[in-house]
Design a protein around this motif. Structure first.
Motif, PDB file in Angstrom:
ATOM      1  N   ASN A   1      76.827 -37.013 168.077  1.00  0.00           N
ATOM      2  CA  ASN A   1      75.706 -37.034 169.021  1.00  0.00           C
ATOM      3  C   ASN A   1      74.484 -37.758 168.459  1.00  0.00           C
TER       4      ASN A   1
ATOM      5  N   ALA B   1      77.859 -32.817 166.142  1.00  0.00           N
ATOM      6  CA  ALA B   1      76.466 -33.141 165.820  1.00  0.00           C
ATOM      7  C   ALA B   1      76.361 -34.546 165.241  1.00  0.00           C
TER       8      ALA B   1
ATOM      9  N   THR C   1      68.195 -30.784 165.662  1.00  0.00           N
ATOM     10  CA  THR C   1      68.861 -29.519 165.364  1.00  0.00           C
ATOM     11  C   THR C   1      69.727 -29.151 166.565  1.00  0.00           C
ATOM     12  N   TYR C   2      71.009 -28.976 166.317  1.00  0.00           N
ATOM     13  CA  TYR C   2      71.967 -28.625 167.366  1.00  0.00           C
ATOM     14  C   TYR C   2      72.323 -27.150 167.228  1.00  0.00           C
TER      15      TYR C   2
END
Length: 412
Positions: free
Chosen positions: A89, A86, A47-48
């Motif tokens: 990443n 996200a 979770t970003y």
């Protein structure tokens, strides 16, 4: 409808930010098979958090603050950019994905006019204008920009196709639940508790079981709790960790019974809702109602938590063809231990577990679902369930955005 492409193992990223606007849930998965034989392996789930300023702007838009079209475009692009980041990443230290399924960020959801209740569904509208017979739902974070920034084909805007033929465009996850979480002998309720709660009742896998699935939004999940925590802590907290604050209080049951008289809880499925109904205005009414009982902060949180639990159980007892043999929780609310205990007490003869306990991540199930929906979209497999959304037929969900990133990079 038959698949239009061969189903081969595919690495997909699912992205979603829910009604609570906590951040972007990203799931990197490998998918193979098609429907009953589908297999999903979670390779990474993260979770970003949103940048604080962007989160505040999203919450303001969702609460109905007026903005210009230029500001809307700016927020749309800003959300797409953090979603793309996200996606980039989560691939670090993994083989790259070839597909992204992005739900985006819902900022407005209006169900279609109920044919029986007509204009009685006015709580969803702030304007004195006639309701359209079609619903409307807006998710920001445009897929074309995500595809452009990541270089990965992106499927987005999943709700529109269902809404365009008269469905609610929600809930969309039940078809995925059916193939990943059904059981040969056991009827199950898959209860997601995000900002809004939604249930999918999955009967045992026999006969025409798919057509017997029922699903709808049960009402508030974490949305009222988070708003209340922020209000009661003067902004020092944004959520009740593990439900500990609520657990120190005592729920006011007469107040819960009063709140359960709200029209939405008695509207038969298919139905869907959002912050437009269970948002800031609703919380202020709850606070006003609570004054007569002189509740302290802990008691108020316990009572709001009880509303979430009681509305879920009320939904089951009122609208299910039969009670489930097992309840599987997922979403952020599945980590609220006090809420889970209240559900267990209200469903004394039914085991209440999390989807973790049957092999599917409770934290990232929704993100996984949109990865699957994107995968199905490329294969030509419908993603909606008419018994869940109220649509008259199955349809392909999502708009496909091809990436030209590699071409642009080569030209540079």
């Amino acid at each position: 409808m038959h698949p239009t492409q061969e189903a081969v193992p595919t690495r997909v990223i699912g992205l979603i930010s829910g009604t609570s606007v906590d951040g972007i849930d990203a799931a990197l998965v490998e998918i193979s098979g098609t429907e009953l034989d589908i297999k999903v392996e979670l390779l990474a789930g993260v979770t970003y958090p949103y940048p604080a300023e962007l989160r505040e702007r999203i919450l303001a838009v969702g609460a109905g603050v007026a903005i210009s079209m230029a500001e809307l475009a700016e927020i749309d692009d800003a959300i797409a950019q953090v979603f793309a980041q996200a996606a980039q990443n989560i691939q670090i230290s993994h083989q790259p994905a070839t597909l992204i399924g992005s739900h985006g960020q819902t900022v407005y959801h209006r169900p279609p006019m109920d044919r029986e209740m007509g204009k009685k569904t006015t709580p969803y509208s702030l304007l004195p204008t006639p309701h359209s017979p079609l619903g409307y739902s807006l998710q920001l974070g445009r897929g074309a920009l995500i595809a452009h920034l990541t270089g990965i084909t992106t499927v987005s805007n999943f709700r529109v196709a269902d809404i365009d033929i008269g469905g609610h465009g929600a809930p969309l996850v039940p078809r995925v639940d059916a193939y990943l979480l059904s059981h040969p002998q056991e009827g199950r309720c898959i209860q997601n508790i995000g900002g809004i709660g939604n249930v999918a009742y999955i009967p045992p896998q026999n006969g025409d079981w798919l057509s017997k699935i029922r699903a709808w939004d049960t009402g508030p999940g974490n949305s009222l709790l988070d708003l209340a925590v922020e209000h009661l802590s003067a902004g020092a907290k944004t959520y009740d960790e593990d439900g500990n604050w609520a657990a120190s209080g005592t729920p006011c049951h007469p107040l819960v019974e009063q709140w359960l008289n709200q029209d939405y809880f008695h509207l038969p499925p298919p139905k869907s809702t959002g912050r437009e109904l269970f948002g800031v205005t609703y919380l202020h009414q709850c606070l006003k109602d609570a004054q007569a009982y002189q509740l302290n902060a802990a008691d108020l949180l316990a009572t709001l938590t009880e509303l979430t639990a009681a509305s879920i159980v009320h939904s089951y007892r009122t609208f299910l063809p039969e009670m489930p043999q097992r309840v599987l929780l997922c979403g952020g609310g599945s980590r609220n231990l006090y809420l889970k205990r209240r559900l267990e007490l209200l469903l004394p003869s039914i085991p209440v577990l999390t989807t973790d306990e049957v092999g599917l991540s409770a934290d990232f199930k929704e993100a996984i679902a949109f990865a699957v929906l994107a995968y199905w979209r490329l294969l030509g497999i419908p993603g909606n369930l008419p018994t869940a959304t109220g649509a008259p037929q199955e349809v392909l969900l999502g708009e496909i955005h091809q990436s030209h990133y590699s071409v642009l990079r080569h030209e540079q």
